[in-house]
Write an enzyme that holds these catalytic residues in place. Structure first.
Site, PDB file in Angstrom:
ATOM      1  N   TRP A 162       0.802  -1.227   0.000  1.00  0.00           N
ATOM      2  CA  TRP A 162       0.000   0.000   0.000  1.00  0.00           C
ATOM      3  C   TRP A 162       0.833   1.274   0.000  1.00  0.00           C
ATOM      4  O   TRP A 162       0.318   2.352  -0.288  1.00  0.00           O
ATOM      5  CB  TRP A 162      -0.930   0.014   1.230  1.00  0.00           C
ATOM      6  CG  TRP A 162      -0.208  -0.216   2.534  1.00  0.00           C
ATOM      7  CD1 TRP A 162      -0.102  -1.391   3.214  1.00  0.00           C
ATOM      8  CD2 TRP A 162       0.527   0.756   3.293  1.00  0.00           C
ATOM      9  NE1 TRP A 162       0.654  -1.220   4.357  1.00  0.00           N
ATOM     10  CE2 TRP A 162       1.041   0.085   4.429  1.00  0.00           C
ATOM     11  CE3 TRP A 162       0.792   2.110   3.139  1.00  0.00           C
ATOM     12  CZ2 TRP A 162       1.811   0.734   5.391  1.00  0.00           C
ATOM     13  CZ3 TRP A 162       1.558   2.767   4.090  1.00  0.00           C
ATOM     14  CH2 TRP A 162       2.057   2.071   5.205  1.00  0.00           C
ATOM     15  N   ASN A 163       2.120   1.189   0.323  1.00  0.00           N
ATOM     16  CA  ASN A 163       2.854   2.425   0.603  1.00  0.00           C
ATOM     17  C   ASN A 163       3.327   3.184  -0.635  1.00  0.00           C
ATOM     18  O   ASN A 163       3.478   4.407  -0.595  1.00  0.00           O
ATOM     19  CB  ASN A 163       4.041   2.149   1.535  1.00  0.00           C
ATOM     20  CG  ASN A 163       4.975   1.080   1.023  1.00  0.00           C
ATOM     21  OD1 ASN A 163       4.606   0.238   0.200  1.00  0.00           O
ATOM     22  ND2 ASN A 163       6.203   1.096   1.503  1.00  0.00           N
ATOM     23  N   PRO A 187      -3.813  -5.635  -6.098  1.00  0.00           N
ATOM     24  CA  PRO A 187      -3.356  -4.434  -5.410  1.00  0.00           C
ATOM     25  C   PRO A 187      -3.784  -4.460  -3.948  1.00  0.00           C
ATOM     26  O   PRO A 187      -4.676  -5.230  -3.565  1.00  0.00           O
ATOM     27  CB  PRO A 187      -4.060  -3.302  -6.177  1.00  0.00           C
ATOM     28  CG  PRO A 187      -5.284  -3.927  -6.736  1.00  0.00           C
ATOM     29  CD  PRO A 187      -4.926  -5.363  -7.018  1.00  0.00           C
ATOM     30  N   GLY A 240       6.289  -6.788   0.540  1.00  0.00           N
ATOM     31  CA  GLY A 240       5.582  -6.672   1.805  1.00  0.00           C
ATOM     32  C   GLY A 240       6.439  -7.184   2.944  1.00  0.00           C
ATOM     33  O   GLY A 240       7.679  -7.221   2.852  1.00  0.00           O
ATOM     34  N   SER A 241       5.801  -7.607   4.014  1.00  0.00           N
ATOM     35  CA  SER A 241       6.526  -8.003   5.219  1.00  0.00           C
ATOM     36  C   SER A 241       7.223  -9.348   5.035  1.00  0.00           C
ATOM     37  O   SER A 241       6.792 -10.194   4.243  1.00  0.00           O
ATOM     38  CB  SER A 241       5.559  -8.095   6.404  1.00  0.00           C
ATOM     39  OG  SER A 241       4.717  -9.226   6.280  1.00  0.00           O
ATOM     40  N   GLU A 262      10.484  -8.901  -2.237  1.00  0.00           N
ATOM     41  CA  GLU A 262      11.071  -7.683  -1.664  1.00  0.00           C
ATOM     42  C   GLU A 262      10.390  -7.499  -0.322  1.00  0.00           C
ATOM     43  O   GLU A 262       9.236  -7.088  -0.240  1.00  0.00           O
ATOM     44  CB  GLU A 262      10.840  -6.494  -2.600  1.00  0.00           C
ATOM     45  CG  GLU A 262      11.719  -5.306  -2.267  1.00  0.00           C
ATOM     46  CD  GLU A 262      10.990  -4.273  -1.439  1.00  0.00           C
ATOM     47  OE1 GLU A 262      11.243  -4.250  -0.209  1.00  0.00           O
ATOM     48  OE2 GLU A 262      10.195  -3.515  -1.987  1.00  0.00           O
ATOM     49  N   LEU A 263      11.132  -7.844   0.762  1.00  0.00           N
ATOM     50  CA  LEU A 263      10.515  -7.999   2.073  1.00  0.00           C
ATOM     51  C   LEU A 263      10.953  -6.880   3.021  1.00  0.00           C
ATOM     52  O   LEU A 263      11.268  -5.785   2.595  1.00  0.00           O
ATOM     53  CB  LEU A 263      10.847  -9.394   2.607  1.00  0.00           C
ATOM     54  CG  LEU A 263      10.479 -10.549   1.656  1.00  0.00           C
ATOM     55  CD1 LEU A 263      10.899 -11.894   2.237  1.00  0.00           C
ATOM     56  CD2 LEU A 263       8.992 -10.540   1.326  1.00  0.00           C
ATOM     57  N   ARG A 290      10.803  10.572   4.218  1.00  0.00           N
ATOM     58  CA  ARG A 290      10.152  10.372   2.927  1.00  0.00           C
ATOM     59  C   ARG A 290       9.009   9.378   3.093  1.00  0.00           C
ATOM     60  O   ARG A 290       9.136   8.367   3.768  1.00  0.00           O
ATOM     61  CB  ARG A 290      11.188   9.848   1.927  1.00  0.00           C
ATOM     62  CG  ARG A 290      10.641   9.435   0.575  1.00  0.00           C
ATOM     63  CD  ARG A 290      11.805   9.044  -0.336  1.00  0.00           C
ATOM     64  NE  ARG A 290      11.356   8.510  -1.608  1.00  0.00           N
ATOM     65  CZ  ARG A 290      11.481   7.224  -1.975  1.00  0.00           C
ATOM     66  NH1 ARG A 290      12.034   6.362  -1.151  1.00  0.00           N
ATOM     67  NH2 ARG A 290      11.051   6.818  -3.143  1.00  0.00           N
ATOM     68  N   CYS A 296      10.142   0.611   2.963  1.00  0.00           N
ATOM     69  CA  CYS A 296      11.063  -0.455   3.347  1.00  0.00           C
ATOM     70  C   CYS A 296      12.503   0.031   3.305  1.00  0.00           C
ATOM     71  O   CYS A 296      13.370  -0.524   3.976  1.00  0.00           O
ATOM     72  CB  CYS A 296      10.874  -1.665   2.444  1.00  0.00           C
ATOM     73  SG  CYS A 296      11.063  -1.292   0.692  1.00  0.00           S
TER      74      CYS A 296
END
Length: 491
Positions: A162-163, A187, A240-241, A262-263, A290, A296
């Site tokens: 979401w970021n 999404p 995400g996480s 991509e964690l 930012r 992340c």
């Protein structure tokens, strides 16, 4: 130019409310919908279709049906579609920026920056689409000719965060399309509108039916499970996480899927005693605040030499004091809301844990009263080893400072985490800078800079921060498989 309530409503009314499957905007199974909220006010800004597991499978059906023809499409044609999409993004950059601000909360200036950044993936991979190459040559024994070729991996499933609602979609979709792969994208439920709007632009750019399918849902795991279990799927990409990433990797293992992950991150920001503090403070503000700290790549642990820690903290605090908190549509706002109440509670808990162990709050430190989910930009000094704020990804506007005495100690502190996405180092000693490149266990590093992401560079981490790379020349290879063919040598 001021943004009016009428401007906002006109844009929101233009967003399709359906799922995008096989080139059509359709209702979800049973007509189900869910609400999208403005985190600055809590207000519902749009209700949209809520995909079921069966809707997800229908989207995969469409991607599978389109795969063969899309893979056979000339690279130049794929390139031209991506380039037209890039041009359309430039035409609609204000719409995309405002939409991100409305559904995610980031300041409008930063949202405009994300449009530029996200658009570059379309332009970059439009150029890479026509540069997919192989090799041909005689084998060492002279008995045959070796042909090495590249072909699309196949139907791909994307789960985006979401970021960065625009850039995370383009960073995955662009290389997949360039390589000849079809896509199902889910999404985030918190910020789905930007992806939906971007999909309209892909339609306008001439993307064939079924090549990209969009299935937003309020129940990610229920939708994802049957897609990941389907033997026709060949690729999973997730941002995400780390916790969720581990679970997805386990699910992907059954089908031996290609995965890009991509964690989480826990980025160290190391300031040596010889650092240019003007550069270091500028870098700290960029790396920490930012996107309201919700990145992340955000600097998480400020590891500052004891001899300059007080001055660094004072200067950073002065900069933070000048920040304005508010709804991101106001031009002079620098700190918008956090994404939801859970994010606010987490930031507060991390600060409270740090202060209970002796840390000092120099500025901020708590939620902002009133509507929306705002947290004060915060600086915390004298953070003790073992504090939660040094171990967990903060994902908020909280700058936590710990100190060190020697270079070896700095390296030890920086590497003392299971994560390894990005690091930041500030030193004027070139030899030390080179030592840090080798010593720090991260997939990326900023040396005297506070922002590293670029479409032309490989983005990704090591350890539990992920697998694979997005962007750069490496990015398209995440969507290509290598085939080797041997021909007998002619006599």
């Amino acid at each position: 130019m001021s943004i009016t309530a009428s401007d906002e409503q006109t844009l929101l009314d233009s967003i399709p409310t359906g799922l995008f499957i096989d080139g059509e905007w359709v209702e979800a199974e049973g007509g189900r919908t869910f609400a999208v909220h403005d985190p600055a006010t809590g207000a519902v800004i749009r209700r949209i279709a809520d995909a079921s597991a069966d809707d997800g499978v229908r989207a995969l059906d469409a991607a599978v049906a389109a795969q063969e023809e899309w893979a056979a499409t000339a690279p130049r044609t794929r390139s031209d579609i991506l380039r037209r999409a890039f041009d359309l993004v430039q035409q609609h950059k204000e719409d995309l920026a405002l939409l991100m601000t409305l559904e995610m909360g980031k300041p409008i200036g930063e949202a405009r920056g994300e449009v530029v950044y996200g658009g570059e993936f379309l332009r970059w991979f439009s150029e890479e689409a026509v540069r997919i190459t192989g090799s041909y040559g005689l084998n060492p024994e002279g008995t045959g000719h070796m042909i090495v070729s590249q072909r699309p991996v196949g139907p791909s499933f994307f789960i985006t965060p979401w970021n960065f609602p625009f850039a995370m979609a383009t960073r995955k979709i662009a290389p997949a399309l360039a390589a000849g792969c079809t896509v199902v994208i889910k999404p985030p439920a918190l910020t789905p509108l930007t992806t939906i709007f971007f999909t309209k632009l892909l339609e306008e750019a001439g993307l064939p039916k079924g090549v990209v399918n969009v299935v937003q849902t309020s129940s990610s795991s229920k939708l994802s499970a049957p897609i990941l279990a389907d033997p026709r799927l060949r690729k999973l990409s997730f941002t995400g996480s780390t916790e969720v990433g581990r679970a997805l990797i386990a699910q992907a293992a059954d089908g031996v899927l290609r995965v890009s992950m991509e964690l989480g991150g826990n980025a160290p920001f190391v300031v040596f005693d010889d650092a240019d503090l003007d550069k270091a403070v500028d870098g700290a503000i960029a790396a920490k605040f930012r996107n309201i700290g919700q990145a992340c790549t955000a600097a998480n642990r400020f590891i500052v030499h004891a001899s300059v820690a007080e001055e660094f903290a004072d200067r950073v605090t002065a900069r933070v004091r000048a920040m304005k908190i508010g709804r991101g549509t106001d031009a002079d706002v620098t700190i918008g809301p956090l994404i939801d109440a859970d994010a606010v509670a987490k930031a507060r808990a991390l600060v409270e844990d740090a202060t209970s162990r002796g840390a000092r709050v120099l500025i901020g430190g708590d939620a902002v009263d009133g509507e929306g989910t705002f947290f004060e930009p915060t600086v915390v000094a004298d953070v003790a080893a073992g504090s939660d704020i040094l171990r967990e990804e903060i994902f908020g506007p909280v700058l936590a400072i710990a100190t060190f005495e020697t270079e070896a100690e700095a390296v030890c502190l920086a590497n003392d985490t299971e994560y390894g996405l990005v690091s930041y180092v500030f030193t004027e000693d070139l030899d030390r800078g080179h030592r840090m490149i080798d010593a720090l266990e991260t997939g990326m590093m900023g040396l005297n800079v506070g922002v590293v992401s670029n479409a032309a560079a490989p983005f990704g981490g090591v350890k539990q921060s992920g697998i694979g790379r997005e962007g750069g020349a490496e990015g398209i290879h995440e969507y290509l498989s290598t085939k080797y063919t041997l021909l007998p040598a002619t006599t």
